[in-house]
Design a protein around this motif. Structure first.
Motif, short mmCIF file in Angstrom:
data_model
loop_
_atom_site.label_atom_id
_atom_site.label_comp_id
_atom_site.label_asym_id
_atom_site.label_seq_id
_atom_site.Cartn_x
_atom_site.Cartn_y
_atom_site.Cartn_z
N VAL A 120 -42.74 -113.77 23.93
CA VAL A 120 -42.42 -114.61 22.79
C VAL A 120 -43.72 -114.90 22.05
O VAL A 120 -44.66 -115.49 22.62
CB VAL A 120 -41.74 -115.93 23.23
N GLU A 141 -40.96 -116.81 14.84
CA GLU A 141 -41.02 -116.55 16.28
C GLU A 141 -40.58 -115.11 16.51
O GLU A 141 -39.50 -114.71 16.08
CB GLU A 141 -40.08 -117.52 16.99
N VAL A 180 -36.31 -110.36 16.64
CA VAL A 180 -36.12 -109.88 18.02
C VAL A 180 -36.14 -108.36 18.01
O VAL A 180 -35.39 -107.72 17.25
CB VAL A 180 -34.79 -110.39 18.61
N LEU A 216 -37.39 -120.45 24.52
CA LEU A 216 -36.89 -120.50 23.15
C LEU A 216 -36.35 -121.87 22.80
O LEU A 216 -36.41 -122.31 21.64
CB LEU A 216 -35.81 -119.45 22.94
N VAL A 247 -39.76 -112.18 19.22
CA VAL A 247 -39.44 -111.91 20.63
C VAL A 247 -39.41 -110.39 20.82
O VAL A 247 -38.70 -109.68 20.11
CB VAL A 247 -38.08 -112.51 21.03
N CYS A 252 -49.06 -115.05 21.87
CA CYS A 252 -47.90 -114.62 22.65
C CYS A 252 -47.94 -115.20 24.06
O CYS A 252 -49.01 -115.45 24.62
CB CYS A 252 -47.84 -113.09 22.74
N LEU A 277 -36.45 -117.20 29.63
CA LEU A 277 -36.56 -116.92 28.20
C LEU A 277 -35.80 -117.97 27.38
O LEU A 277 -36.30 -118.48 26.38
CB LEU A 277 -36.01 -115.52 27.90
N ALA A 290 -39.77 -110.11 28.58
CA ALA A 290 -39.82 -110.53 27.18
C ALA A 290 -41.16 -111.20 26.91
O ALA A 290 -41.74 -111.86 27.78
CB ALA A 290 -38.67 -111.49 26.87
N ARG A 302 -36.43 -116.31 13.55
CA ARG A 302 -36.80 -115.54 14.74
C ARG A 302 -36.54 -114.06 14.50
O ARG A 302 -35.51 -113.67 13.94
CB ARG A 302 -36.00 -116.03 15.93
#
Length: 231
Positions: free
Chosen positions: A206, A152, A179, A226, A154, A212, A222, A204, A177
């Motif tokens: 994701v 994932e 980020v 998540l 972000v 996306c 967000l 944001a 994840r």
């Protein structure tokens, strides 16, 4: 990059102010992986461009396009009795395992299917070895998990001072994840990232694999997004 990057190629050794020896598979793979990790802490678009250059070198000079996987030495390295293509972990993780994982993550981040395809070819080439002795190929197994269940990603865009609360919200242990915090006025972004358009306030995106969400404009929304997939 300042000491070991010469004329578009990476070198392997630096001592007494002098860089020598062509870099190997591990040098490229580990550096790409490190750049992706570093970009999550202190984003700089030049890091991504450097990672792209290294990835292109892997595909151009190290990949076995017929059978999949990456050789330890480049195709223009000095001739050796044997040109190894290591899949198993030794004192350090396998260059093929790290390369596959790094190319998957970079490929999803940049929307570059060539990197994803090369990683898949490496995993298929190492499949028999993984099946027979998985504990000796942990880095390949880790890359295989990323391929089967894409990480994932972000991406948060906004003005620097406004991002502090978003950083706090995304802090914590989330091994599956990635980020990235990018300033709203960041220039020179690759097309897939430039398409993540900033707003007047932080937003944001994701991404799971190549898909996306629409821009998410609040930390609460967000967190809700998540929570649907967990850490």
């Amino acid at each position: 990059r300042a000491s070991l990057w010469r004329d578009g190629r990476l070198l392997a050794s630096f001592k007494d102010g002098r860089a020598t020896l062509p870099a190997y598979l591990d040098d490229h793979a580990f550096l790409i992986d490190g750049l992706v990790e570093l970009a999550q802490t202190r984003f700089d678009v030049s890091m991504l461009h450097f990672a792209q250059e290294l990835a292109e070198l892997l595909l151009a000079h190290f990949e076995d396009r017929d059978s999949g996987g990456f050789y330890f030495t480049a195709d223009d390295h000095e001739p050796l009795i044997h040109r190894p293509k290591p899949f198993s972990d030794d004192s350090t993780p396998s260059g093929n395992g790290v390369a596959a994982r790094a190319l998957l993550r970079l490929g999803w981040l940049l929307g570059e299917t060539r990197y994803l395809d090369a990683a898949e070819r490496a995993l298929r080439a190492g499949w028999e070895a993984m099946s027979r002795y998985p504990s000796g190929h942990a880095s390949l197994v880790t890359a295989l998990e990323d391929w089967l269940h894409p990480v994932e990603t972000v991406i948060v865009r906004g003005d620097g001072p406004q991002l502090a609360a978003w950083r706090d919200a995304l802090a914590g242990y989330a091994p599956h994840r990635l980020v990235f915090f990018m300033d709203a006025d960041a220039a020179g972004l690759p097309p897939a990232l430039a398409a993540k358009i900033p707003g007047a306030t932080p937003v944001a995106y994701v991404c799971r694999g190549m898909t996306c969400t629409a821009p998410i404009g609040s930390i609460e929304l967000l967190r809700h997004e998540l929570a649907a997939t967990g850490p």
